[in-house]
Scaffold this motif. Structure first.
Motif, mmCIF file in Angstrom:
data_model
loop_
_atom_site.group_PDB
_atom_site.id
_atom_site.type_symbol
_atom_site.label_atom_id
_atom_site.label_comp_id
_atom_site.label_asym_id
_atom_site.label_seq_id
_atom_site.Cartn_x
_atom_site.Cartn_y
_atom_site.Cartn_z
ATOM 1 N N ASP A 182 23.757 -60.065 16.217
ATOM 2 C CA ASP A 182 22.502 -59.683 15.584
ATOM 3 C C ASP A 182 21.793 -60.928 15.050
ATOM 4 O O ASP A 182 22.402 -61.792 14.408
ATOM 5 N N LYS A 239 24.966 -49.698 11.214
ATOM 6 C CA LYS A 239 23.962 -50.095 10.235
ATOM 7 C C LYS A 239 22.576 -49.604 10.617
ATOM 8 O O LYS A 239 21.715 -49.415 9.765
ATOM 9 N N GLU A 251 19.760 -61.266 12.670
ATOM 10 C CA GLU A 251 19.602 -61.309 11.219
ATOM 11 C C GLU A 251 20.921 -61.468 10.473
ATOM 12 O O GLU A 251 20.930 -61.813 9.294
ATOM 13 N N ASP A 252 22.043 -61.185 11.126
ATOM 14 C CA ASP A 252 23.348 -61.267 10.469
ATOM 15 C C ASP A 252 24.400 -61.558 11.530
ATOM 16 O O ASP A 252 24.680 -60.716 12.384
ATOM 17 N N SER A 253 25.016 -62.716 11.465
ATOM 18 C CA SER A 253 25.985 -63.125 12.488
ATOM 19 C C SER A 253 27.271 -62.309 12.449
ATOM 20 O O SER A 253 28.068 -62.359 13.382
ATOM 21 N N GLN A 254 27.485 -61.526 11.359
ATOM 22 C CA GLN A 254 28.670 -60.686 11.261
ATOM 23 C C GLN A 254 28.452 -59.314 11.899
ATOM 24 O O GLN A 254 29.344 -58.474 11.879
ATOM 25 N N ARG A 255 27.283 -59.096 12.444
ATOM 26 C CA ARG A 255 26.957 -57.802 13.045
ATOM 27 C C ARG A 255 26.674 -57.981 14.536
ATOM 28 O O ARG A 255 26.256 -59.041 14.986
ATOM 29 N N ASP A 310 28.544 -53.387 12.208
ATOM 30 C CA ASP A 310 29.215 -54.514 11.571
ATOM 31 C C ASP A 310 30.587 -54.741 12.206
ATOM 32 O O ASP A 310 30.992 -54.013 13.129
#
Length: 355
Positions: free
Chosen positions: A194, A228, A196-200, A222
Motif C-alpha cells: 500500500d 482496512k 500509504e502504509d508499507s505494513q499493509r 494489514d
C-alpha cells in the motif's frame, strides 16, 4: 458445465495450485476472527461488510473452515443490494458447500447453492423477479477445476495471501465462478504494498471472461489479515474498519461459535455428509412436480365445492363488521353453527358478546 469443455478451458495457474496445496494447519489460528467494515453516512455508521471465519471438525478428525459474509453493494440509482454468503471448505480451500443470496431494493432475489458430492459440484440457481421465479442448475467435475475459488472462500484466501505474501508472486490466477451467468471464469488476484502504509497490502480481485472484466473488488489488508478497506474497485476507499462486537446483529442469525487460538478449544461442528433435498436437482424437481400437483388438486376441490367460497366470504364479512378482539373464539363460535350437534342459531346467539 460437465456436458461441454467449458470447465476444462479455464485453468488455474501452477503457482496458484502450489500455493493452495502448501497450506497447513499451523496457520489456522491466525485466520479465525470476525471483522466488520462500515461507511459513515450523515454522521452514522452503516454496515457494508461483515466477515466471520471459524473452524470445525468432521467425524474422521479432519478440519474444515466455515465462512459467513454479509455485504452491501452500491448500485447507481438505488440503495444497492444486500448479499449474504455461507461457505464450508477444507484447509486447502477446497469448496465443500456454499450458499449465496442477493436481495435488491426492488424486491428481487437470487439464491445460488453450490455443493460438492462424490467429486461433482452441483449448482442450483433460483431467481425471483417480481411474482415470477426461475430455477436452473449445472454440474461440473471437481477434478476438472483444480484451483477453484468461490466468492465465500475468496475471503479466506485473501487472509492467507496477506499473511504469506512473501511466499507467492504478486499476481496469481485461480478458477472463479460468475454468479450471474453461473459459468466458470478466470479469477485473478494482484497485490502490492500500500502506498500509504508499507505494513499493509493492497489487493485487487478481478473476475474475467476471457480478457473481459466482469467485476472487480479492491481491498487494503494489514499484515495480520484484517481488512482496512474493501469494495468495488472504484469505491473501496469509502469503507473503513469498525468494531462491532456481536456478529449476531450483522447476520440476523445466531452467531457461530468462536474458536480460540488454542486448537484444543475448538468446538466441533458437523460436516455435511450428503445433500439436503433443496440441493439435490432430482429431488427438487420432484418437489416442484408435487407442488403443481397439489395446486391442481386444490383448484379442482374448490371448483367442485363452490359453497366453500361463499362460507369463507360470509365469515370474513361478518368478522370485519364485528372486529372482535379474540378472532379464534369468534371463528369457533361462527363455524359452530355448521355442526350437526349444535342447536340452530345457538352459535349466533352468543356472537354479540364477542364484539
Amino acid at each position: 458445465m460437465s456436458d461441454d469443455d467449458g470447465s476444462r478451458s479455464i485453468q488455474a495457474h501452477q503457482d496458484a495450485l502450489d500455493f493452495m496445496s502448501s497450506l497447513g494447519d499451523e496457520i489456522i489460528p491466525q485466520l479465525l476472527f470476525s471483522e466488520t467494515l462500515c461507511e459513515e453516512v450523515d454522521g452514522e455508521d452503516h454496515l457494508h461488510l461483515a466477515v466471520d471465519v471459524s473452524l470445525g471438525g468432521s467425524s474422521d478428525g479432519s478440519n474444515f473452515y466455515s465462512v459467513s459474509v454479509k455485504r452491501t453493494v452500491p448500485r447507481p440509482g438505488s440503495d444497492g443490494t444486500v448479499e449474504t454468503i455461507t461457505a464450508i471448505m477444507s484447509p486447502t480451500l477446497r469448496v465443500l458447500e456454499e450458499k449465496y443470496t442477493c436481495w435488491s431494493d426492488e424486491g428481487n432475489e437470487m439464491q445460488l447453492m453450490l455443493s460438492l458430492n462424490e467429486g461433482t459440484y452441483q449448482l442450483k440457481r433460483t431467481s425471483k423477479l417480481g411474482q415470477e421465479s426461475f430455477v436452473s442448475g449445472k454440474t461440473f467435475v471437481a477434478s476438472d477445476v483444480k484451483g477453484f475459488v468461490s466468492e465465500g472462500s475468496s475471503f479466506l484466501l485473501q487472509r492467507l495471501l496477506a499473511l504469506q505474501h512473501h511466499s507467492f508472486p504478486s499476481s496469481m490466477e485461480f478458477v472463479g465462478l460468475d454468479y450471474n451467468s453461473t459459468d466458470l471464469c478466470r479469477l485473478v488476484y494482484r497485490t502490492e504494498t500500500d502506498s500509504e502504509d508499507s505494513q499493509r497490502r493492497r489487493f485487487t480481485k478481478q473476475y474475467l471472461r476471457g480478457n473481459d472484466a466482469l467485476v472487480g473488488w479492491e481491498s487494503v489488508v494489514d499484515d495480520t489479515g484484517h481488512l482496512k478497506s474493501y469494495g468495488l474497485a472504484a469505491t473501496a476507499a469509502g469503507l473503513v474498519d469498525k468494531e462491532i462486537p456481536n456478529m449476531e446483529t450483522a447476520f440476523k442469525q445466531p452467531s457461530m461459535n468462536r474458536v480460540e487460538k488454542d486448537l484444543s478449544a475448538v468446538d466441533v461442528m458437523t460436516l455435511p455428509g450428503s445433500l439436503q433435498w433443496p440441493d439435490d436437482m432430482e429431488m427438487y424437481s420432484q418437489y416442484l412436480d408435487r407442488k403443481e400437483e397439489l395446486k391442481d388438486s386444490h383448484a379442482k376441490y374448490m371448483k367442485e365445492h363452490p359453497e366453500l367460497k361463499a362460507i369463507l366470504a360470509d365469515f370474513l364479512q361478518f368478522l370485519l363488521l364485528r372486529k372482535p378482539d379474540d378472532v379464534a373464539a369468534f371463528a369457533a363460535d361462527f363455524f359452530s353453527t355448521y355442526s350437526a350437534r349444535t342447536a340452530v342459531n345457538a352459535g349466533f346467539a352468543s356472537s354479540g358478546s364477542i364484539v
